[in-house]
Design a protein around this motif. Structure first.
Motif, PDB file in Angstrom:
ATOM      1  N   THR A 164      15.799  42.835  27.849  1.00 23.47           N
ATOM      2  CA  THR A 164      16.441  42.311  29.136  1.00 23.47           C
ATOM      3  C   THR A 164      15.658  42.923  30.146  1.00 23.47           C
ATOM      4  O   THR A 164      16.217  42.116  30.836  1.00 23.47           O
ATOM      5  CB  THR A 164      17.901  42.658  28.806  1.00 23.47           C
ATOM      6  N   GLY A 165      15.110  43.786  30.468  1.00 27.14           N
ATOM      7  CA  GLY A 165      14.274  43.945  31.851  1.00 27.14           C
ATOM      8  C   GLY A 165      14.977  44.578  32.746  1.00 27.14           C
ATOM      9  O   GLY A 165      15.384  44.866  33.902  1.00 27.14           O
ATOM     10  N   MET A 166      16.212  45.283  32.392  1.00 30.88           N
ATOM     11  CA  MET A 166      17.559  45.939  32.689  1.00 30.88           C
ATOM     12  C   MET A 166      17.599  47.056  33.379  1.00 30.88           C
ATOM     13  O   MET A 166      18.229  48.011  33.688  1.00 30.88           O
ATOM     14  CB  MET A 166      18.800  45.115  32.696  1.00 30.88           C
ATOM     15  N   SER A 167      16.859  47.486  32.127  1.00 32.59           N
ATOM     16  CA  SER A 167      17.255  49.297  31.566  1.00 32.59           C
ATOM     17  C   SER A 167      16.763  50.109  33.626  1.00 32.59           C
ATOM     18  O   SER A 167      16.804  50.821  33.198  1.00 32.59           O
ATOM     19  CB  SER A 167      16.097  49.439  30.473  1.00 32.59           C
ATOM     20  N   TRP A 168      15.497  49.469  33.560  1.00 34.75           N
ATOM     21  CA  TRP A 168      14.673  50.755  34.267  1.00 34.75           C
ATOM     22  C   TRP A 168      15.607  50.130  35.682  1.00 34.75           C
ATOM     23  O   TRP A 168      15.381  51.192  36.431  1.00 34.75           O
ATOM     24  CB  TRP A 168      13.260  49.878  35.023  1.00 34.75           C
ATOM     25  N   TYR A 225      24.485  46.395  29.588  1.00 37.49           N
ATOM     26  CA  TYR A 225      23.519  46.758  28.662  1.00 37.49           C
ATOM     27  C   TYR A 225      23.298  46.562  27.798  1.00 37.49           C
ATOM     28  O   TYR A 225      22.833  45.932  26.725  1.00 37.49           O
ATOM     29  CB  TYR A 225      22.403  47.737  29.833  1.00 37.49           C
ATOM     30  N   VAL A 226      23.999  47.789  26.811  1.00 40.50           N
ATOM     31  CA  VAL A 226      24.598  47.735  25.312  1.00 40.50           C
ATOM     32  C   VAL A 226      24.477  46.525  24.776  1.00 40.50           C
ATOM     33  O   VAL A 226      24.141  46.118  23.574  1.00 40.50           O
ATOM     34  CB  VAL A 226      25.498  48.587  25.285  1.00 40.50           C
ATOM     35  N   PHE A 227      26.032  45.330  25.449  1.00 33.41           N
ATOM     36  CA  PHE A 227      26.629  44.371  24.570  1.00 33.41           C
ATOM     37  C   PHE A 227      25.333  43.545  24.922  1.00 33.41           C
ATOM     38  O   PHE A 227      25.577  42.457  24.140  1.00 33.41           O
ATOM     39  CB  PHE A 227      27.674  44.251  24.951  1.00 33.41           C
ATOM     40  N   ALA A 228      24.373  43.391  25.722  1.00 34.94           N
ATOM     41  CA  ALA A 228      23.437  41.219  25.817  1.00 34.94           C
ATOM     42  C   ALA A 228      22.361  41.827  25.027  1.00 34.94           C
ATOM     43  O   ALA A 228      22.404  40.470  24.951  1.00 34.94           O
ATOM     44  CB  ALA A 228      23.290  42.535  27.217  1.00 34.94           C
ATOM     45  N   ALA A 229      22.333  42.438  24.489  1.00 39.70           N
ATOM     46  CA  ALA A 229      21.433  42.486  22.928  1.00 39.70           C
ATOM     47  C   ALA A 229      22.178  41.491  22.542  1.00 39.70           C
ATOM     48  O   ALA A 229      22.987  42.177  21.808  1.00 39.70           O
ATOM     49  CB  ALA A 229      20.270  43.644  22.311  1.00 39.70           C
ATOM     50  N   PRO A 230      20.966  40.636  21.416  1.00 35.61           N
ATOM     51  CA  PRO A 230      21.202  40.248  20.293  1.00 35.61           C
ATOM     52  C   PRO A 230      21.261  41.009  18.917  1.00 35.61           C
ATOM     53  O   PRO A 230      21.172  41.577  18.755  1.00 35.61           O
ATOM     54  CB  PRO A 230      20.659  39.352  19.605  1.00 35.61           C
TER      55      PRO A 230
END
Length: 145
Positions: free
Chosen positions: A69-73, A130-135
């Motif tokens: 998602t590119g959001m972790s950093w 972030y946790v729930f954005a991944a399929p």
């Protein structure tokens, strides 16, 4: 530099002496409570920074099939920045309360509690997103292979 020793003066009555000792012990107790609060804020700040590092490092453990998602950093950086800001603000608050205790003008303030609560609420919202954005299909397949 010259060190001088002033012997204690005798008070007029024992009750005045007890009052002086009581005031001093109350002030010491207040300073110790202020220091404990400061140390609690430091622990919180270190935890936030550490959690930010964990979030960034978790990106390495993503399955190849799962799109990043590119959001972790960004989320990890936000945690670290909030941790650093917490260190700065809690240090300022500690010295302000210390001065107020010495001057006997301390009044509790709610702004630091509200500011920190808002920051943690926003970061928690970011974690949930972030946790729930991944399929889920990709995550389940990657977990059990």
């Amino acid at each position: 530099m010259q060190l001088t020793f002033n012997p204690p003066t005798k008070s007029a009555s024992p009750s005045e002496e007890n009052t002086t000792k009581r005031r001093r012990s109350d002030r010491i107790r207040d300073h110790l409570a202020n220091e404990r609060t400061y140390l609690a804020w430091m622990r919180s700040a270190i935890s936030l920074m550490g959690f930010g590092i964990v979030i960034v490092r978790m990106r390495m453990f993503q399955a190849p099939l799962m799109p990043s998602t590119g959001m972790s950093w960004k989320l990890g950086l936000a945690f670290a920045v909030v941790g650093l800001v917490t260190v700065w603000l809690s240090t300022q608050h500690y010295f302000g309360v210390r001065r107020d205790i010495d001057e006997d003008t301390y009044e509790p303030s709610d702004r630091w509690v509200m500011l920190f609560s808002l920051a943690v609420l926003l970061l928690g919202t970011g974690i949930i997103y972030y946790v729930f954005a991944a399929p889920w299909q990709l995550m389940v397949g990657a977990m059990f292979e």
